[in-house]
Enzyme design. Structure first.
Site, PDB file in Angstrom:
ATOM      1  N   HIS A 155       0.881  -1.167   0.000  1.00 19.48           N
ATOM      2  CA  HIS A 155       0.000   0.000   0.000  1.00 19.48           C
ATOM      3  C   HIS A 155       0.922   1.221   0.000  1.00 19.48           C
ATOM      4  CE1 HIS A 155      -3.660   2.253   1.271  1.00 19.48           C
ATOM      5  NE2 HIS A 155      -2.797   3.008   1.920  1.00 19.48           N
TER       6      HIS A 155
ATOM      7  N   ASP B 152     -11.333  -3.982  -2.576  1.00 19.28           N
ATOM      8  CA  ASP B 152     -10.910  -3.257  -1.373  1.00 19.28           C
ATOM      9  C   ASP B 152     -12.012  -3.307  -0.299  1.00 19.28           C
ATOM     10  OD1 ASP B 152      -8.990  -2.080   0.110  1.00 19.28           O
ATOM     11  OD2 ASP B 152      -9.078  -0.113  -0.847  1.00 19.28           O
TER      12      ASP B 152
END
Lengths: 433, 317
Positions: free
Chosen positions: A188, A314
């Site tokens: 990320h 997500d």
């Protein structure tokens, strides 16, 4: 129960197999949990006795989706989502494999927890579950985890979830070490210092709303650093969530240089932008934040060209206690397992992307990147597949969603196209009544 | 009974700073001379007089048990006056620079300085400032020449040769002076050298030193004649270079299963001190294929040979 594993013929289908670039009218025969044939006109003669025959009426049959980034609350946040409820949501959304994230409590940084997840999934989930493990112990960004032992326990990749590893030396060593085990690192990329107090994309709309912004550079700087570390270490790397045009430039250069780099974009960033936040709607608060419309368009274009490899949900269930708050104080995250495909079809109907390319990014590419067996309709592949009616109009009622939390940005949205059947390992896991 | 020296080998150098630069003949000369001292050390009368009148200072900036004691014993058996200086009592601890320490010691006219230091290159720096001979007893991650010589002697005595043998050096190559000295020496004598380690413990560019690089014990140990294990320091075990002791042992710890990948008559070495259960299993360390205790014995003989061969080249010898 042998009865629900009887052979199944999905007849009169539009067979779409992105792994072989095939899109043709035909039939798909499955038996014993694997795909036997996918071809034009198998016919009654080729069907074993007792087979269930499903008339697809021209609807799409495609490989089951593999969602490469979904937060499931188990262990530690079962009030938000369990493997069981996530799997129900997944099946309703055509997702046959959930790749769950390690930012649980306890963190998935020990092979015993990988084992726990796999056992719980086997006993309670109706779709496949493949866990990612933490890249650093406790997601603290300081010491690498037991990458070898975790991988042999079944971890499919290594990530610190929604956290970035800010220490470049730690990242370098982790990449170097992971390479020996051919382990994939998923990162990320959001510099926490640069993101600072920010809660949405930096720019005019943040200024109007009086909210702190997160610059795109928070993402592209971290991604650029990582690309240089990949070049240094020769590791395998996947950018977890790319959201802006600047990051795409970084990614393009890395791919052109031949680095082992792939990338995901979330369905949220492909279909929504910062303006959707409107009057402080916290269901549109996600991390990284929704960007400007130009960025969204650039991401869609990158998906079409293959620069973006994977579309993921997500999925991040948040309940009212964490969402019904002032925007800055609300937790980021949106659920998506159930809506990823139907939201993606918006792009297809708008002519922004081909159906086969969308399905490739949701099935074939994740399978290839993670080394999973699905993502294809090739004979011999696991019988994980989805039947899609691409044109069925419907309105999303959050109360009908299977997920424990209802924090969907597509609340009451009009949708075109939905999953009508999901088959996991040869069994029907979901059927739209 | 006093055995008279048969070998008249002289090391035509003032210092022994590393294996780098030593010729095949010099290494072989030192090993042959060492053989005499192995025999001498097994007698009741172990004394020689060749270093009588000489002063040897052991200057250890890093703690050491076996290297320091074997240098001390070696000097004493050859008749030298041996003084030990360790970091705890030295002026270095009080802030004196290395050069000042060297100048101070030099004023005491030592003939031989044996030095260990945590910084690579520190021993060479000292050698430029003193009049006597300097022997490197380990500098940083650079060289540890007497260790490589004692390893070679141990191998030669057990295998009868070094040329053509496959030697696998396993473990923390990155931080190891033992590995560097051994790579150079074994290559000079014609062995095939392999290194086996996780990539985090391999210095980038190591393949340019004439080794085959492996990251997997099964591949790296295949057909090996000698398995040389290295120590992994505790501070490197928990996530910085490798994730944990458990994982390191699982993939790189030498147990009987992994040793079975090597030749049936493969021999196991370790420079010590060992971390049992980290890089080596007790059953292997104490097993029939282990040469670890013999290495310690060879250490004294090799250090006597180095002291003797260097002293023969000292002025007024």
């Amino acid at each position: 129960m042998p009865s629900d594993r009887r052979p199944m013929l999905l007849a009169n289908a539009r067979v779409v197999d992105p792994s072989r670039d095939l899109d043709f009218p035909g039939d798909v025969l499955i038996a014993d949990g694997v795909i036997r044939e996918a071809k034009r006109g198998i016919g009654a003669a080729g069907v074993p006795q007792g087979a269930e025959i499903v008339d697809c009426k021209g609807r799409i049959v495609a490989p089951g989706l593999i969602d490469m980034r979904a937060f499931v609350g188990e262990p530690g946040a079962e009030h938000r989502e369990t493997l069981a409820t996530a799997s129900l949501a997944a099946a309703a959304g055509g997702v046959t494999t959930i790749v769950c994230q390690p930012d649980t409590n306890p963190v998935i940084d020990d092979h015993a927890i990988v084992d726990f997840i796999l056992r719980r999934a086997r006993d309670t989930a109706i779709v496949h579950v493949a866990p990612m493990a933490a890249l650093t112990k406790g997601l603290e960004g300081r010491e690498m985890t037991e990458i070898g032992l975790l991988k042999s326990a079944g971890a499919v990749a290594f990530t610190d979830g929604a956290r970035s590893v800010t220490n470049a030396q730690v990242m370098r060593r982790a990449m170097t070490y992971a390479r020996d085990f051919d382990a994939l690192i998923v990162h990320h990329t959001e510099d926490p210092d640069l993101a600072g107090e920010g809660v949405m994309n930096e720019g005019e709309f943040a200024a109007r709303l009086g909210l702190h912004g997160i610059p795109k550079a928070a993402e592209s700087i971290m991604l650029e650093r990582d690309m240089r570390l990949v070049a240094l270490t020769d590791g395998r790397y996947h950018a977890a969530s790319v959201t802006c045009a600047e990051s795409l430039d970084v990614l393009r250069r890395a791919k052109d240089a031949g680095l082992s780099v792939t990338a995901s974009a979330s369905i949220n960033h492909l279909t929504l932008n910062e303006i959707d936040i409107g009057p402080y709607r916290t269901f549109f608060k996600v991390a990284p934040p929704l960007r400007a419309e130009e960025d969204r368009m650039a991401i869609v274009e990158a998906l079409a060209s293959g620069l973006i490899d994977v579309v993921m949900s997500d999925h991040n269930p948040q309940d009212v206690e964490t969402k019904r708050l002032p925007f800055a104080e609300a937790a980021p995250g949106a659920i998506g397992l159930e809506t990823m495909l139907t939201a993606g079809l918006r792009l297809v109907h708008a002519g922004q992307i081909d159906l086969i390319q969308l399905l490739r990014a949701m099935s074939t590419r994740p399978a290839e990147i993670l080394g999973l067996p699905g993502g294809t309709l090739r004979p011999g592949a696991p019988a994980d597949l989805v039947v899609i009616d691409p044109d069925l109009p419907w309105v999303l009622d959050p109360e009908e969603l299977k997920s424990k939390c209802k924090n969907t940005p597509f609340d009451e949205a009009r949708m075109t196209g939905r999953v009508v059947r999901t088959v996991v390992a040869g069994r029907t896991a979901y059927e739209y009544a | 009974m006093n055995i008279a020296a048969k070998s008249s080998f002289v090391l035509n150098r003032r210092h022994l700073l590393g294996i780098e630069g030593l010729s095949h003949a010099e290494i072989t000369g030192l090993l042959d001379l060492s053989e005499e001292f192995v025999a001498l050390n097994r007698q009741v009368e172990k004394k020689r007089t060749s270093l009588r009148g000489r002063t040897q200072i052991n200057l250890f900036f890093e703690s050491s048990t076996r290297t320091q004691s074997s240098f001390e014993l070696a000097g004493k058996r050859l008749g030298a006056d041996v003084m030990n200086m360790s970091v705890n009592s030295s002026a270095m601890k009080k802030g004196e620079t290395l050069i000042d320490t060297a100048v101070t010691l030099n004023a005491m006219h030592p003939d031989i300085l044996v030095m260990r230091h945590h910084a690579s290159g520190a021993v060479e720096l000292l050698s430029q400032k003193v009049d006597g001979s300097v022997i490197n007893a380990g500098d940083g991650a650079h060289e540890h020449p007497t260790q490589a010589l004692l390893d070679a002697l141990t191998i030669r005595r057990n295998k009868g040769r070094i040329e053509g043998l496959i030697v696998a050096i396993c473990g923390d190559i990155l931080h190891s002076r033992v590995a560097r000295s051994n790579i150079i020496l074994l290559n000079t004598l014609g062995a095939r050298v392999r290194v086996i380690a996780p990539s985090t413990l391999l210095p980038p560019g190591i393949e340019r030193l004439g080794v085959e690089v492996f990251r997997d014990m099964r591949e790296g140990l295949a057909d090996a004649d000698i398995v040389m294990m290295l120590r992994l320091q505790r501070e490197r075990m928990n996530g910085s270079f490798v994730p944990s002791v458990q994982e390191y042992f699982a993939y790189f710890g030498l147990d009987s299963t992994k040793l079975a990948y090597a030749k049936p008559d493969a021999l196991v070495m370790h420079p010590g001190p060992m971390n049992r259960g980290v890089e080596i299993d007790s059953a292997v360390a104490d097993g029939a294929q282990s040469l670890i205790r013999e290495q310690v014995e060879m250490g004294v003989a090799v250090r006597m040979a180095v002291l003797e061969a260097l002293s023969r080249n000292l002025p007024n010898a």
